[in-house]
Design a protein around this motif. Sequence first.
Motif, PDB file in Angstrom:
ATOM      1  N   UNK A 168      50.152  38.894  33.410  1.00  0.00           N
ATOM      2  CA  UNK A 168      50.758  40.809  33.680  1.00  0.00           C
ATOM      3  C   UNK A 168      49.320  41.353  33.027  1.00  0.00           C
ATOM      4  N   UNK A 169      49.233  40.944  31.793  1.00  0.00           N
ATOM      5  CA  UNK A 169      48.390  41.355  30.891  1.00  0.00           C
ATOM      6  C   UNK A 169      46.974  41.608  31.504  1.00  0.00           C
ATOM      7  N   UNK A 170      46.593  40.147  32.045  1.00  0.00           N
ATOM      8  CA  UNK A 170      44.948  39.986  31.863  1.00  0.00           C
ATOM      9  C   UNK A 170      44.802  40.513  33.354  1.00  0.00           C
ATOM     10  N   UNK A 171      46.020  40.727  34.272  1.00  0.00           N
ATOM     11  CA  UNK A 171      45.718  41.296  36.060  1.00  0.00           C
ATOM     12  C   UNK A 171      45.765  42.356  35.654  1.00  0.00           C
ATOM     13  N   UNK A 172      46.551  43.381  34.700  1.00  0.00           N
ATOM     14  CA  UNK A 172      46.864  44.792  34.398  1.00  0.00           C
ATOM     15  C   UNK A 172      45.910  46.033  33.536  1.00  0.00           C
ATOM     16  N   UNK A 173      45.548  44.923  32.687  1.00  0.00           N
ATOM     17  CA  UNK A 173      45.137  45.390  31.558  1.00  0.00           C
ATOM     18  C   UNK A 173      43.541  45.473  31.136  1.00  0.00           C
ATOM     19  N   UNK A 174      42.587  45.518  31.291  1.00  0.00           N
ATOM     20  CA  UNK A 174      40.960  45.450  30.636  1.00  0.00           C
ATOM     21  C   UNK A 174      40.900  45.939  28.943  1.00  0.00           C
ATOM     22  N   UNK A 175      40.677  44.961  28.692  1.00  0.00           N
ATOM     23  CA  UNK A 175      40.641  44.763  26.936  1.00  0.00           C
ATOM     24  C   UNK A 175      38.943  43.887  26.525  1.00  0.00           C
ATOM     25  N   UNK A 176      38.207  44.257  25.712  1.00  0.00           N
ATOM     26  CA  UNK A 176      37.627  43.000  24.967  1.00  0.00           C
ATOM     27  C   UNK A 176      37.603  41.582  25.018  1.00  0.00           C
ATOM     28  N   UNK A 177      36.583  40.814  26.108  1.00  0.00           N
ATOM     29  CA  UNK A 177      36.852  39.506  24.975  1.00  0.00           C
ATOM     30  C   UNK A 177      38.432  39.110  26.442  1.00  0.00           C
ATOM     31  N   UNK A 178      38.486  39.435  27.241  1.00  0.00           N
ATOM     32  CA  UNK A 178      39.090  39.377  28.239  1.00  0.00           C
ATOM     33  C   UNK A 178      39.230  38.045  29.293  1.00  0.00           C
ATOM     34  N   UNK A 179      37.668  37.978  29.583  1.00  0.00           N
ATOM     35  CA  UNK A 179      37.628  36.556  30.204  1.00  0.00           C
ATOM     36  C   UNK A 179      37.335  35.347  29.466  1.00  0.00           C
ATOM     37  N   UNK A 180      36.984  35.454  28.640  1.00  0.00           N
ATOM     38  CA  UNK A 180      36.829  34.404  27.351  1.00  0.00           C
ATOM     39  C   UNK A 180      38.691  33.879  27.730  1.00  0.00           C
ATOM     40  N   UNK A 181      39.191  34.660  26.783  1.00  0.00           N
ATOM     41  CA  UNK A 181      40.852  34.573  27.006  1.00  0.00           C
ATOM     42  C   UNK A 181      41.967  33.559  28.516  1.00  0.00           C
ATOM     43  N   UNK A 182      41.119  34.610  29.503  1.00  0.00           N
ATOM     44  CA  UNK A 182      41.784  33.955  30.674  1.00  0.00           C
ATOM     45  C   UNK A 182      40.489  32.338  30.797  1.00  0.00           C
ATOM     46  N   UNK A 183      39.628  32.559  30.106  1.00  0.00           N
ATOM     47  CA  UNK A 183      39.182  30.765  30.109  1.00  0.00           C
ATOM     48  C   UNK A 183      39.665  29.978  29.541  1.00  0.00           C
ATOM     49  N   UNK A 184      40.362  30.369  28.090  1.00  0.00           N
ATOM     50  CA  UNK A 184      40.576  29.436  26.873  1.00  0.00           C
ATOM     51  C   UNK A 184      42.561  29.036  28.080  1.00  0.00           C
ATOM     52  N   UNK A 185      42.056  30.176  28.402  1.00  0.00           N
ATOM     53  CA  UNK A 185      44.237  29.813  29.280  1.00  0.00           C
ATOM     54  C   UNK A 185      44.247  27.890  29.943  1.00  0.00           C
ATOM     55  N   UNK A 186      42.660  27.503  30.115  1.00  0.00           N
ATOM     56  CA  UNK A 186      42.772  26.314  30.925  1.00  0.00           C
ATOM     57  C   UNK A 186      42.318  25.242  29.995  1.00  0.00           C
ATOM     58  N   UNK A 187      42.113  26.068  28.845  1.00  0.00           N
ATOM     59  CA  UNK A 187      42.121  23.917  27.681  1.00  0.00           C
ATOM     60  C   UNK A 187      42.761  23.437  28.177  1.00  0.00           C
ATOM     61  N   UNK A 188      44.064  23.470  27.888  1.00  0.00           N
ATOM     62  CA  UNK A 188      45.367  22.710  27.992  1.00  0.00           C
ATOM     63  C   UNK A 188      44.744  21.443  28.780  1.00  0.00           C
ATOM     64  N   UNK A 189      43.885  21.824  29.598  1.00  0.00           N
ATOM     65  CA  UNK A 189      43.470  20.915  31.292  1.00  0.00           C
ATOM     66  C   UNK A 189      42.535  20.018  30.755  1.00  0.00           C
ATOM     67  N   UNK A 190      41.699  20.714  29.918  1.00  0.00           N
ATOM     68  CA  UNK A 190      40.522  19.726  29.862  1.00  0.00           C
ATOM     69  C   UNK A 190      40.336  18.924  28.613  1.00  0.00           C
ATOM     70  N   UNK A 191      41.590  19.473  27.490  1.00  0.00           N
ATOM     71  CA  UNK A 191      41.471  18.565  25.871  1.00  0.00           C
ATOM     72  C   UNK A 191      42.265  17.871  25.879  1.00  0.00           C
ATOM     73  N   UNK A 192      41.794  16.653  25.099  1.00  0.00           N
ATOM     74  CA  UNK A 192      42.929  15.021  25.620  1.00  0.00           C
ATOM     75  C   UNK A 192      44.007  15.620  25.047  1.00  0.00           C
ATOM     76  N   UNK A 193      45.266  14.989  25.688  1.00  0.00           N
ATOM     77  CA  UNK A 193      46.408  15.552  25.076  1.00  0.00           C
ATOM     78  C   UNK A 193      46.116  14.622  23.280  1.00  0.00           C
ATOM     79  N   UNK A 194      45.977  13.469  22.995  1.00  0.00           N
ATOM     80  CA  UNK A 194      46.050  13.586  21.706  1.00  0.00           C
ATOM     81  C   UNK A 194      45.112  13.878  20.287  1.00  0.00           C
ATOM     82  N   UNK A 195      44.104  14.474  21.107  1.00  0.00           N
ATOM     83  CA  UNK A 195      43.658  16.116  19.870  1.00  0.00           C
ATOM     84  C   UNK A 195      44.278  17.086  20.273  1.00  0.00           C
TER      85      UNK A 195
END
Length: 277
Positions: A82-109
């Motif tokens: 909801x926050x990503x779609x309905x609001x604009x704020x500085x650093x939004x694209x960076x935070x949006x990209x970080x959502x996918x971090x668990x997909x790329x991060x090794x689970x052991x790490x």
Amino acid sequence: MKSRKKRVLPGFGLSLGFTTLYMSLLVLIPISMVFIETSQLGWVRFFEIVTSERIVHSYKISFATAFAAAAVNAIFGLLVAWVFVRYSFPGKRILDALIDLPFALPTAVAGITLTTLYSTNGWIGHLLEPLNIKVAFTPLGISLALAFIGLPFVVRMVQPVLQNIEKEVEEAASSLGASRRQIFLKVIFPQLLPALLSGFSLAFARGLGEYGSVVFIAGNMPMKTEIAPLMIMTKLEQFDYAGATAIAVVMLLISFLCLIVINIIQVWSRRHELGQE
């Protein structure tokens, strides 16, 4: 003569053949081998393994923590989307990209990092210790790890649906005197519910089979924090392949049953939404 319409993809027969072959090699044959390997045990030995006290407790831990993590992600994943779609704020694209971090991060790490943060001498754990809140080496820590790896499923399922909701519908409801709460509950949420249930089911399914990020923060204490995937790995290390597949069969059947129930709820919600329209 009528010119035949050219298709980008092959015809139905060839496409179906490739699909069946691909699904058989990656899904059907491996799953069938699990059942074939388990059949070597016999019914008596099978029930002795899957109903032992330690194994049953690992089932409870796995399903309870996976369900709790998926439920938390359903709430906060909806809020994040909801926050990503309905609001604009500085650093939004960076935070949006970080959502996918668990997909790329090794689970052991992820598991090691969470354990370091939430242990009694960790950055966050030492702040929670005076409050008598222990995260690492408890079911709470397992749920935290599963929430970490399951959040992207909910956000990425809800986000596009939320983007496609026409604001004119909300404005029409507002002009008719509906409050913000009524607009959300009566107009927005019914459209989000199927996607939210899909994200919940994906996060739940991922949590049931997760091993790498959980094994460190769980502590693997018998009858306390042992998960079912850990019991499978223990059987494999003992070269008890049939016993490992027996546990896997039970996990597979219960997971399949849970997903069927969730899909039934999804179908009902879609039909209910179409009935209201």
